[in-house]
Scaffold this active site. Structure first.
Site, short mmCIF file in Angstrom:
data_model
loop_
_atom_site.label_atom_id
_atom_site.label_comp_id
_atom_site.label_asym_id
_atom_site.label_seq_id
_atom_site.Cartn_x
_atom_site.Cartn_y
_atom_site.Cartn_z
N SER A 12 1.05 -1.11 -0.10
CA SER A 12 -0.01 -0.12 -0.02
C SER A 12 0.65 1.12 -0.57
O SER A 12 1.91 1.95 0.84
CB SER A 12 -0.75 -0.63 0.94
OG SER A 12 -1.30 1.58 1.30
N HIS A 37 -1.21 -0.82 -4.25
CA HIS A 37 -2.66 -1.00 -3.88
C HIS A 37 -2.59 0.76 -3.49
O HIS A 37 -1.51 1.17 -2.51
CB HIS A 37 -2.53 -1.91 -1.91
CG HIS A 37 -3.82 -2.06 -1.69
ND1 HIS A 37 -5.45 -2.24 -1.94
CD2 HIS A 37 -4.57 -0.87 -1.03
CE1 HIS A 37 -6.01 -2.02 -1.48
NE2 HIS A 37 -5.81 -1.58 -0.38
N ASP A 39 -4.64 3.79 -2.00
CA ASP A 39 -6.02 4.15 -0.92
C ASP A 39 -5.82 5.45 -1.41
O ASP A 39 -5.22 6.07 -0.75
CB ASP A 39 -5.44 3.73 0.33
CG ASP A 39 -5.16 2.92 0.99
OD1 ASP A 39 -5.94 1.93 0.73
OD2 ASP A 39 -3.97 1.99 1.71
N MET A 41 -8.60 7.94 -0.39
CA MET A 41 -9.20 8.32 0.94
C MET A 41 -9.92 10.31 1.00
O MET A 41 -8.89 10.92 0.30
CB MET A 41 -8.53 8.77 2.53
CG MET A 41 -8.61 7.42 2.78
SD MET A 41 -7.04 7.01 4.19
CE MET A 41 -6.37 5.24 4.12
N HIS A 70 -8.51 1.00 -3.78
CA HIS A 70 -9.38 1.18 -2.98
C HIS A 70 -10.20 2.43 -2.82
O HIS A 70 -9.20 3.31 -2.02
CB HIS A 70 -8.79 0.49 -2.04
CG HIS A 70 -8.88 0.40 -0.96
ND1 HIS A 70 -8.63 -0.19 0.49
CD2 HIS A 70 -10.54 0.02 -0.45
CE1 HIS A 70 -9.77 -0.33 1.35
NE2 HIS A 70 -10.52 0.50 0.61
N MET A 72 -12.23 5.16 -0.58
CA MET A 72 -12.20 5.11 0.62
C MET A 72 -13.40 6.05 0.83
O MET A 72 -12.96 7.96 1.42
CB MET A 72 -10.89 5.43 1.97
CG MET A 72 -11.33 3.79 2.45
SD MET A 72 -9.55 3.49 2.97
CE MET A 72 -8.23 3.30 2.51
N MET A 141 -12.13 -5.77 5.05
CA MET A 141 -11.53 -4.88 6.25
C MET A 141 -10.73 -5.47 7.09
O MET A 141 -11.35 -5.82 8.24
CB MET A 141 -11.56 -3.68 6.19
CG MET A 141 -11.81 -2.56 5.14
SD MET A 141 -10.10 -2.03 4.64
CE MET A 141 -9.35 -1.49 5.62
N ASP A 181 -6.61 -6.53 4.15
CA ASP A 181 -6.43 -5.00 4.22
C ASP A 181 -6.71 -4.77 5.77
O ASP A 181 -7.43 -4.51 6.42
CB ASP A 181 -6.78 -4.34 3.36
CG ASP A 181 -6.21 -2.22 2.97
OD1 ASP A 181 -4.94 -2.50 4.38
OD2 ASP A 181 -6.39 -1.89 2.58
#
Length: 226
Positions: A12, A37, A39, A41, A70, A72, A141, A181
Site C-alpha cells: 500500500s 494498492h 488507498d 481517502m 481502493h 474509501m 478490512m 487489508d
C-alpha cells in the site's frame, strides 16, 4: 476443498514516502510486488485525506504493476470515470459508501476495469449475496479504514472464511480474489492465507522495512531471494 492459488502481495502506497512516490513504486516492482494498492481517502468516509486521480495518472506511466485502487470515499459513482482514465486496473468501493452498490459495480465493469467490494470490520459478508456475480474481488478490512499502521482485528478473520465459502458455493472461487487489508505482517499473513485470502495488502510491513524484497518474501512465508 479450497485450493490456494498463487498469493499476490499488494504493498500500500499509503505507507510510502509521498515525496518520492514514483521511486517507491519502482522499488516495490523491482522487489517482487504483484500489485500496487492505492488507498484513496476523502476526509469524509474516513478521517484521512490522501490522493486522487491526478496522482494515479502521474504514477501510471512509471510502472507495469496492476493498479489496485481502493476508494474509501463517499459517492464513488461520481468519480469512477476519473479513476478509469487515470489508469486503475481494479476499482474497489465500500459497500457502506454506496447507496446503490449493484449500480456502482455495473458502472465500474462497463468502464472496462475490474470491480471490487470492501467490507468494514462491522459489515457482514452477507451483504454481498446479491452482487457476487458482479465482483472480481472481495476486500475484507481487518482494521477500521482511514489510517495505516493499525493492529489486526482478529475477529475479522472468520469473515475471510465466510467469503471463501460463499464464493465456493456460487462457483466463483476460481475467479474472484479475496483480499485482506489492515495489520497484515509476517505473523498475521499466514492466518489470512489459511482462511482463504489470495491478495495481501501491506503498508508498514513493506515500506517500514529497509529491504522491500525481503519484506515481500516474508509475507509469502519465503526466504528473501538474496
Amino acid at each position: 476443498m479450497f485450493e490456494p492459488r498463487r498469493l499476490k502481495v499488494a504493498p500500500s502506497l499509503l505507507s510510502a514516502d509521498f515525496a518520492a512516490l514514483g521511486a517507491e513504486l519502482a522499488a516495490i516492482e523491482a522487489a517482487g510486488a504483484d500489485w500496487a494498492h492505492l488507498d484513496v481517502m476523502d476526509g469524509h468516509f474516513v478521517p484521512n485525506i490522501t490522493f486522487g486521480p491526478p496522482v494515479i495518472a502521474k504514477l501510471r506511466p512509471r510502472s507495469k504493476l496492476f493498479f489496485d485502487a481502493h476508494l474509501m470515499i463517499r459517492h464513488p459513482e461520481r468519480y469512477i470515470g476519473d479513476f478509469v482514465k487515470a489508469g486503475a486496473d481494479l476499482i474497489t468501493v465500500h459497500a457502506e459508501a454506496c447507496d446503490h452498490l449493484h449500480r456502482v459495480l455495473g458502472q465500474i465493469r462497463e468502464a472496462g476495469v475490474k470491480a471490487g467490494v470492501a467490507l468494514n470490520p462491522h459489515t457482514p459478508v452477507s451483504v454481498l449475496a446479491h452482487v457476487l456475480d458482479m465482483v472480481d474481488l472481495v476486500l475484507i478490512m481487518t482494521v477500521n479504514p482511514g489510517f495505516g499502521g493499525q493492529r489486526f482485528i482478529d475477529a475479522c478473520l472468520p469473515k475471510v472464511r465466510q467469503a471463501r465459502a460463499m464464493l465456493a458455493e456460487a462457483g466463483l472461487a476460481d475467479r474472484v480474489e479475496i483480499q485482506v487489508d489492515g495489520g497484515v505482517d509476517p505473523h498475521t499473513a499466514p492466518r489470512c492465507v489459511e482462511a482463504g485470502a489470495t491478495v495481501l495488502v501491506a503498508g508498514t510491513a513493506v515500506f517500514g522495512k529497509d529491504d522491500y524484497a525481503a519484506a515481500i518474501a516474508a509475507l509469502r512465508g519465503q526466504p528473501s531471494a538474496d
